[in-house]
Scaffold this motif. Sequence first.
Motif, PDB file in Angstrom:
ATOM      1  N   ASP A 151     -11.963   5.074   4.994  1.00  0.00           N
ATOM      2  CA  ASP A 151     -10.882   5.586   4.162  1.00  0.00           C
ATOM      3  C   ASP A 151     -11.366   5.582   2.710  1.00  0.00           C
ATOM      4  OD1 ASP A 151     -10.716   2.912   3.377  1.00  0.00           O
ATOM      5  OD2 ASP A 151      -8.844   2.537   4.441  1.00  0.00           O
ATOM      6  N   SER A 152     -10.466   5.714   1.778  1.00  0.00           N
ATOM      7  CA  SER A 152     -10.875   5.832   0.376  1.00  0.00           C
ATOM      8  C   SER A 152     -11.467   4.548  -0.203  1.00  0.00           C
ATOM      9  CB  SER A 152      -9.693   6.298  -0.482  1.00  0.00           C
ATOM     10  OG  SER A 152      -8.625   5.377  -0.373  1.00  0.00           O
ATOM     11  N   ASN A 153     -11.367   3.431   0.516  1.00  0.00           N
ATOM     12  CA  ASN A 153     -12.017   2.194   0.070  1.00  0.00           C
ATOM     13  C   ASN A 153     -13.533   2.226   0.263  1.00  0.00           C
ATOM     14  OD1 ASN A 153      -9.614   0.844  -0.734  1.00  0.00           O
ATOM     15  ND2 ASN A 153      -9.158   0.445   1.418  1.00  0.00           N
ATOM     16  N   ASN A 154     -14.014   3.138   1.101  1.00  0.00           N
ATOM     17  CA  ASN A 154     -15.453   3.329   1.329  1.00  0.00           C
ATOM     18  C   ASN A 154     -16.185   2.068   1.761  1.00  0.00           C
ATOM     19  OD1 ASN A 154     -15.796   6.155   0.778  1.00  0.00           O
ATOM     20  ND2 ASN A 154     -15.305   5.657  -1.344  1.00  0.00           N
ATOM     21  N   TYR A 155     -15.530   1.232   2.562  1.00  0.00           N
ATOM     22  CA  TYR A 155     -16.192   0.012   3.035  1.00  0.00           C
ATOM     23  C   TYR A 155     -15.522  -0.503   4.304  1.00  0.00           C
ATOM     24  CZ  TYR A 155     -17.388  -4.904   3.527  1.00  0.00           C
ATOM     25  OH  TYR A 155     -17.791  -6.107   4.037  1.00  0.00           O
ATOM     26  N   THR A 156     -16.356  -0.880   5.240  1.00  0.00           N
ATOM     27  CA  THR A 156     -15.900  -1.634   6.398  1.00  0.00           C
ATOM     28  C   THR A 156     -17.048  -2.495   6.912  1.00  0.00           C
ATOM     29  OG1 THR A 156     -14.654  -1.523   8.468  1.00  0.00           O
ATOM     30  CG2 THR A 156     -16.436   0.037   8.232  1.00  0.00           C
ATOM     31  N   LYS A 157     -16.682  -3.613   7.455  1.00  0.00           N
ATOM     32  CA  LYS A 157     -17.627  -4.497   8.136  1.00  0.00           C
ATOM     33  C   LYS A 157     -17.063  -4.674   9.536  1.00  0.00           C
ATOM     34  CE  LYS A 157     -19.646  -9.133   7.881  1.00  0.00           C
ATOM     35  NZ  LYS A 157     -19.644 -10.397   7.107  1.00  0.00           N
ATOM     36  N   ALA A 158     -17.836  -4.290  10.552  1.00  0.00           N
ATOM     37  CA  ALA A 158     -17.311  -4.258  11.911  1.00  0.00           C
ATOM     38  C   ALA A 158     -18.240  -4.942  12.902  1.00  0.00           C
ATOM     39  CB  ALA A 158     -17.085  -2.812  12.357  1.00  0.00           C
ATOM     40  N   MET A 159     -17.616  -5.607  13.858  1.00  0.00           N
ATOM     41  CA  MET A 159     -18.337  -6.135  15.012  1.00  0.00           C
ATOM     42  C   MET A 159     -18.342  -5.024  16.056  1.00  0.00           C
ATOM     43  SD  MET A 159     -17.363  -9.380  17.476  1.00  0.00           S
ATOM     44  CE  MET A 159     -17.591 -10.590  16.168  1.00  0.00           C
ATOM     45  N   ARG A 160     -19.538  -4.742  16.590  1.00  0.00           N
ATOM     46  CA  ARG A 160     -19.670  -3.773  17.676  1.00  0.00           C
ATOM     47  C   ARG A 160     -19.930  -4.568  18.945  1.00  0.00           C
ATOM     48  NH1 ARG A 160     -24.079   0.349  15.145  1.00  0.00           N
ATOM     49  NH2 ARG A 160     -25.259  -1.583  15.122  1.00  0.00           N
ATOM     50  N   LEU A 161     -19.153  -4.306  19.965  1.00  0.00           N
ATOM     51  CA  LEU A 161     -19.284  -5.005  21.243  1.00  0.00           C
ATOM     52  C   LEU A 161     -19.677  -4.008  22.316  1.00  0.00           C
ATOM     53  CD1 LEU A 161     -16.062  -6.780  20.406  1.00  0.00           C
ATOM     54  CD2 LEU A 161     -18.024  -8.126  21.104  1.00  0.00           C
ATOM     55  N   PHE A 162     -20.330  -4.528  23.358  1.00  0.00           N
ATOM     56  CA  PHE A 162     -20.831  -3.640  24.397  1.00  0.00           C
ATOM     57  C   PHE A 162     -20.998  -4.422  25.691  1.00  0.00           C
ATOM     58  CE2 PHE A 162     -23.479  -0.213  26.057  1.00  0.00           C
ATOM     59  CZ  PHE A 162     -22.979   0.880  25.383  1.00  0.00           C
ATOM     60  N   VAL A 163     -20.853  -3.742  26.810  1.00  0.00           N
ATOM     61  CA  VAL A 163     -21.180  -4.324  28.113  1.00  0.00           C
ATOM     62  C   VAL A 163     -22.673  -4.083  28.325  1.00  0.00           C
ATOM     63  CG1 VAL A 163     -20.807  -4.209  30.602  1.00  0.00           C
ATOM     64  CG2 VAL A 163     -18.875  -3.880  29.042  1.00  0.00           C
ATOM     65  N   GLY A 164     -23.470  -5.154  28.387  1.00  0.00           N
ATOM     66  CA  GLY A 164     -24.916  -4.995  28.566  1.00  0.00           C
ATOM     67  C   GLY A 164     -25.580  -4.471  27.308  1.00  0.00           C
ATOM     68  N   GLU A 165     -26.732  -3.833  27.503  1.00  0.00           N
ATOM     69  CA  GLU A 165     -27.497  -3.291  26.380  1.00  0.00           C
ATOM     70  C   GLU A 165     -26.771  -2.088  25.782  1.00  0.00           C
ATOM     71  OE1 GLU A 165     -30.351  -4.434  24.852  1.00  0.00           O
ATOM     72  OE2 GLU A 165     -29.904  -6.180  26.099  1.00  0.00           O
ATOM     73  N   PRO A 166     -26.717  -2.005  24.460  1.00  0.00           N
ATOM     74  CA  PRO A 166     -25.974  -0.903  23.845  1.00  0.00           C
ATOM     75  C   PRO A 166     -26.670   0.441  23.994  1.00  0.00           C
ATOM     76  CG  PRO A 166     -27.072  -2.202  22.171  1.00  0.00           C
ATOM     77  CD  PRO A 166     -27.285  -2.919  23.481  1.00  0.00           C
ATOM     78  N   VAL A 167     -25.852   1.460  24.180  1.00  0.00           N
ATOM     79  CA  VAL A 167     -26.298   2.848  24.176  1.00  0.00           C
ATOM     80  C   VAL A 167     -25.418   3.548  23.156  1.00  0.00           C
ATOM     81  CG1 VAL A 167     -26.564   4.963  25.520  1.00  0.00           C
ATOM     82  CG2 VAL A 167     -26.886   2.723  26.621  1.00  0.00           C
ATOM     83  N   TRP A 168     -25.984   3.941  22.036  1.00  0.00           N
ATOM     84  CA  TRP A 168     -25.207   4.473  20.920  1.00  0.00           C
ATOM     85  C   TRP A 168     -25.154   5.997  20.901  1.00  0.00           C
ATOM     86  CZ3 TRP A 168     -22.798   0.382  19.588  1.00  0.00           C
ATOM     87  CH2 TRP A 168     -23.439  -0.842  19.469  1.00  0.00           C
ATOM     88  N   THR A 169     -25.619   6.644  21.930  1.00  0.00           N
ATOM     89  CA  THR A 169     -25.757   8.099  21.919  1.00  0.00           C
ATOM     90  C   THR A 169     -24.401   8.807  21.905  1.00  0.00           C
ATOM     91  OG1 THR A 169     -27.779   7.855  23.210  1.00  0.00           O
ATOM     92  CG2 THR A 169     -26.817  10.068  23.081  1.00  0.00           C
TER      93      THR A 169
END
Length: 192
Positions: A151-169
């Motif tokens: 959004d207009s704050n131009n910042y986020t810090k996020a935890m990314r979770l995944f089942v097994g090895e991540p696939v970001w495609t």
Amino acid sequence: KKFINFFPVFSLMAIEAWYMDDSDADQREAHRKSPNEPCDIQTLTKLGVLSWELDADNHETDPVLAEIRKERNYSYLDIISVSKATLPNYEEKIRSFYHEHLHTDEEIRYLLDGSGYFDVRDSQDRWIRIAMKKGDMIVLPAGIYHRFTLDSNNYTKAMRLFVGEPVWTPHNRPMDDHPVRKNYVQQFYVEA
């Protein structure tokens, strides 16, 4: 079309979501229709979207997060900060996040700080904007068309979770013939 009910493992929070306008203005703006057209949590749940409000300040020891991870088999996690100062090729990355796409696995994000928007498509192909803030966790099902923007704050810090090895495609739309998209439509949409 109507939807098949989907019952989450845990209670959903009352996140704020609305149907978006058709403006070409900056993607980081709210893009509310006038008058505003809210989208309720039941509609998001029927689309397969899950969400929780968690204690971001204590995410390392939060028993609720631990239980969600256990129940949903989220074995992988990392933390990403998205801002001009922290993300290489910031402008390019932000544009790529905003391209409409789907994933072959769930997309799970837990905001530890900052804010942003996830946009998802409903069964009539309308955009729904979901406002995310610190403490919000969201799960987008595999096969749902979506996109993300700060959004207009131009910042986020996020935890990314995944089942097994991540696939970001990301698989950019159109992907209606992709088996994961077909499965999503079959699971969450049914003909009236």
